[in-house]
Design an enzyme around this catalytic site. Structure first.
Site, PDB file in Angstrom:
ATOM      1  N   THR A  33       4.325 -11.977  -0.926  1.00  0.00           N
ATOM      2  CA  THR A  33       5.766 -11.241  -0.541  1.00  0.00           C
ATOM      3  C   THR A  33       6.159 -11.954   0.344  1.00  0.00           C
ATOM      4  OG1 THR A  33       7.210 -10.070   1.111  1.00  0.00           O
ATOM      5  CG2 THR A  33       4.124  -9.590   1.309  1.00  0.00           C
ATOM      6  N   SER A  57       6.257  -5.551   9.007  1.00  0.00           N
ATOM      7  CA  SER A  57       5.478  -3.311   8.684  1.00  0.00           C
ATOM      8  C   SER A  57       3.902  -3.637   8.627  1.00  0.00           C
ATOM      9  CB  SER A  57       6.578  -3.707   7.148  1.00  0.00           C
ATOM     10  OG  SER A  57       5.243  -3.700   6.493  1.00  0.00           O
ATOM     11  N   TYR A  96       2.421  -2.612   6.043  1.00  0.00           N
ATOM     12  CA  TYR A  96       2.226  -2.666   4.515  1.00  0.00           C
ATOM     13  C   TYR A  96       2.668  -4.829   4.352  1.00  0.00           C
ATOM     14  CZ  TYR A  96       4.281  -5.118  -0.110  1.00  0.00           C
ATOM     15  OH  TYR A  96       4.749  -6.201  -1.016  1.00  0.00           O
ATOM     16  N   HIS A  97       3.343  -5.278   4.756  1.00  0.00           N
ATOM     17  CA  HIS A  97       4.117  -7.218   5.055  1.00  0.00           C
ATOM     18  C   HIS A  97       2.620  -7.300   5.239  1.00  0.00           C
ATOM     19  CE1 HIS A  97       7.856  -5.445   4.280  1.00  0.00           C
ATOM     20  NE2 HIS A  97       7.346  -6.356   3.599  1.00  0.00           N
ATOM     21  N   LYS A 134      -0.398  -8.118   3.244  1.00  0.00           N
ATOM     22  CA  LYS A 134      -0.375  -9.040   2.254  1.00  0.00           C
ATOM     23  C   LYS A 134      -0.914 -10.570   3.116  1.00  0.00           C
ATOM     24  CE  LYS A 134       2.051  -8.164  -1.677  1.00  0.00           C
ATOM     25  NZ  LYS A 134       1.648  -8.045  -2.881  1.00  0.00           N
TER      26      LYS A 134
HETATM   27  N1  NAD Z   1       9.752  -5.185  -6.377  1.00  0.00           N
HETATM   28  C1  NAD Z   1       9.645  -6.159  -5.031  1.00  0.00           C
HETATM   29  O1  NAD Z   1      11.120  -6.584  -4.771  1.00  0.00           O
HETATM   30  C2  NAD Z   1       8.377  -6.775  -5.179  1.00  0.00           C
HETATM   31  C3  NAD Z   1       8.668  -8.129  -3.609  1.00  0.00           C
HETATM   32  C4  NAD Z   1       7.679  -8.879  -3.459  1.00  0.00           C
HETATM   33  C5  NAD Z   1       6.600  -8.596  -3.555  1.00  0.00           C
HETATM   34  N2  NAD Z   1       6.452  -6.957  -4.706  1.00  0.00           N
HETATM   35  C6  NAD Z   1       4.573  -6.945  -4.757  1.00  0.00           C
HETATM   36  O2  NAD Z   1       4.567  -7.497  -6.208  1.00  0.00           O
HETATM   37  C7  NAD Z   1       3.453  -6.460  -6.577  1.00  0.00           C
HETATM   38  C8  NAD Z   1       4.255  -5.114  -7.759  1.00  0.00           C
HETATM   39  O3  NAD Z   1       4.838  -4.759  -6.535  1.00  0.00           O
HETATM   40  P1  NAD Z   1       6.088  -3.602  -7.468  1.00  0.00           P
HETATM   41  O4  NAD Z   1       7.018  -3.517  -6.751  1.00  0.00           O
HETATM   42  O5  NAD Z   1       6.266  -3.582  -9.203  1.00  0.00           O
HETATM   43  O6  NAD Z   1       4.853  -2.380  -7.425  1.00  0.00           O
HETATM   44  P2  NAD Z   1       4.814  -0.700  -7.802  1.00  0.00           P
HETATM   45  O7  NAD Z   1       4.348   0.213  -6.635  1.00  0.00           O
HETATM   46  O8  NAD Z   1       5.965  -0.327  -8.994  1.00  0.00           O
HETATM   47  O9  NAD Z   1       3.834  -1.604  -8.628  1.00  0.00           O
HETATM   48  C9  NAD Z   1       2.476  -1.458  -8.004  1.00  0.00           C
HETATM   49  C10 NAD Z   1       1.304  -0.363  -9.646  1.00  0.00           C
HETATM   50  O10 NAD Z   1       0.179  -0.923  -8.712  1.00  0.00           O
HETATM   51  C11 NAD Z   1      -0.753   0.624  -8.680  1.00  0.00           C
HETATM   52  N3  NAD Z   1      -1.886   0.493  -8.126  1.00  0.00           N
HETATM   53  C12 NAD Z   1      -1.476   0.855  -6.776  1.00  0.00           C
HETATM   54  N4  NAD Z   1      -2.805   0.461  -6.098  1.00  0.00           N
HETATM   55  C13 NAD Z   1      -3.723   0.182  -6.615  1.00  0.00           C
HETATM   56  C14 NAD Z   1      -4.827   0.467  -7.423  1.00  0.00           C
HETATM   57  N5  NAD Z   1      -5.947   1.145  -6.604  1.00  0.00           N
HETATM   58  N6  NAD Z   1      -5.479   0.430  -7.999  1.00  0.00           N
HETATM   59  C15 NAD Z   1      -4.246   0.905 -10.275  1.00  0.00           C
HETATM   60  N7  NAD Z   1      -3.623   0.303  -9.518  1.00  0.00           N
HETATM   61  C16 NAD Z   1      -3.069   0.810  -8.312  1.00  0.00           C
HETATM   62  C17 NAD Z   1       0.541   1.574  -8.897  1.00  0.00           C
HETATM   63  O11 NAD Z   1       0.195   2.645  -9.006  1.00  0.00           O
HETATM   64  C18 NAD Z   1       2.014   1.177  -9.630  1.00  0.00           C
HETATM   65  O12 NAD Z   1       1.953   0.990 -10.394  1.00  0.00           O
HETATM   66  C19 NAD Z   1       3.157  -5.385  -5.479  1.00  0.00           C
HETATM   67  O13 NAD Z   1       1.784  -6.221  -4.872  1.00  0.00           O
HETATM   68  C20 NAD Z   1       4.475  -5.833  -4.116  1.00  0.00           C
HETATM   69  O14 NAD Z   1       4.062  -6.126  -3.152  1.00  0.00           O
HETATM   70  C21 NAD Z   1       7.073  -6.588  -5.441  1.00  0.00           C
END
Ligand code: NAD
Length: 382
Positions: free
Chosen positions: A144, A179, A181-182, A185
């Protein structure tokens, strides 16, 4: 290509899975419903209905004729990951499977520990599953832009060359996340870099900004294929929250002064970026870091845009500044480089008014399901 998508039930994972399957790749999605479970626990469910992963893949197959394999399980469980890697033998693994909510990670000890354990263990297992069972597999990991924080110098693409007492070297760009969370990452990136330099695995780490949008070629084919849409303070990004507030007649809640500036991108561009990373893999022993966003906006600018578009639809949108629940700079320098993906061929879909109008129109039929309590901050950084 045989593509394993970890976190395939998520906001990004599900559209990515459909996109790759539509392009003729052999796709397997893995998820343990962590997000759905946390959403239930924290009353933060998606506004639009999302069938479970098995049902989604059946609906997708009936619409497209393409099959997606499903594995329900925990990436933090190495026995499960070993079985999946041994049986599927991926060429590429796209690792989305993390707990991605900053506010959730800041609720308290239990939520912080769950976020830390889940994210680090999932990434650690991906690395070892690749080392042991698919050593040529290219890991595409979602990082991120929040890893960099808001430094008072330009943000480079992953690396910084430093001159110190007449000598030069290149290091990971300094990172200072806002945070827990960040911060997980940041730790992921360090872990990946360690295994790249010592074990020679192949990794692309995509430093992504907040993503917005509900439309992709495949998702638009059937309403039941729509990505998750969370509008609450836990999982909803600022764009989603503003959209829902505009529809529900709630003033758009700008946290603090509203000068917080970040790089945003359209969901369609996330799919393009991950496609481009896969089609242009790195060599063994290389960590490529790409900043994945297309436009910079401050929160104030986003609020003005949503107001302008909402007013065009007759919504009479108001904007209100409220106390910031987060600890973050509300006015700051922000100049982040993002050349790498453009050089690979990214053709951005910018945040035109039409894109926001289309989102508002998709949300409107669900107006009665909007809970005004959930769009206000329920978690404060202590
Ligand atoms: N959506 C955004 O704007 C954004 C921005 C920057 C980074 N990201 C990164 O992209 C990735 C996906 O984001 P997103 O928005 O789709 O999130 P999301 O929560 O919708 O998707 C993540 C999925 O991973 C699954 N998951 C988490 N831990 C797991 C585990 N241990 N085993 C199996 N499944 C697991 C969750 O159930 C979920 O369905 C994340 O790593 C997030 O940090 C997202």
């Amino acid at each position: 290509m045989r593509v394993l998508i970890l976190g395939g039930d998520g906001y990004l994972g599900w559209p990515t899975a459909m996109d790759f399957a539509a392009r003729g790749h052999d796709v397997c999605v893995v998820d343990n419903y962590l997000r759905r479970n946390i959403a239930r626990e924290t009353r933060s469910e998606s506004l639009l209905p999302n069938p479970n992963l098995h049902d989604r893949t059946e609906i997708f197959e009936s619409v497209s004729g393409k099959k997606i394999h499903v594995e329900i399980g925990d990436c933090a469980d190495m026995r499960f990951m070993t079985r999946v890697f041994q049986t599927f033998q991926p060429d590429t693994v796209v690792h989305y499977a993390e707990q991605p909510s900053a506010p959730y990670s800041m609720i308290g000890f239990d939520e912080a520990r769950k976020t830390l354990n889940n994210n680090l263990n999932a990434t650690f297992n991906v690395v070892w599953a690749v080392i042991q069972h698919a050593p040529d597999c290219h890991i595409i990991k979602l990082g991120t832009m929040g890893e960099y924080g808001t430094p008072n110098i330009d943000i480079e693409e992953g690396w910084l060359e430093i001159e110190h007492k007449g000598r030069k070297d290149k290091f990971l760009y300094p990172r200072q996340a806002g945070s827990l969370y960040h911060t997980t990452k940041v730790l992921d990136t360090d872990l990946l870099w360690f295994y790249v330099r010592t074990y020679g695995i192949r990794v692309t780490d995509l430093m992504q900004g907040p993503v917005y949008g509900l439309s992709t070629t495949e998702a638009d084919q059937d309403a039941r294929l729509v990505p998750n849409f969370h509008y609450d303070d836990i999982f909803g990004t600022v764009v989603n929250r503003f959209m829902v507030q505009a529809v529900a007649g709630i003033p758009l809640t700008v946290y603090g002064k509203g000068g917080q500036t970040r790089g945003y991108l359209n969901l369609k561009d996330t799919l393009q970026c991950v496609d481009l990373a896969m089609d242009n893999p790195v060599d063994r022993g290389e960590l490529r870091i790409l900043n994945q966003f297309t436009e910079l906006f401050s929160v104030n600018e986003l609020a003005e845009r949503v107001k302008r578009v909402g007013d065009r639809l007759g919504l009479n949108v108001q904007i209100e500044h409220i106390a910031n629940p987060r600890k973050e700079a509300e006015e700051h320098y922000y100049n982040a480089k993002h050349h790498g993906l453009l050089e690979l061929g990214l053709e951005p879909h910018y945040m035109a008014d039409d894109v926001l109008v289309e989102m508002l129109k998709k949300i409107r039929p669900f107006k009665d399901r909007i809970d005004p309590v959930k769009v206000m901050p329920r978690v404060r950084w202590k």
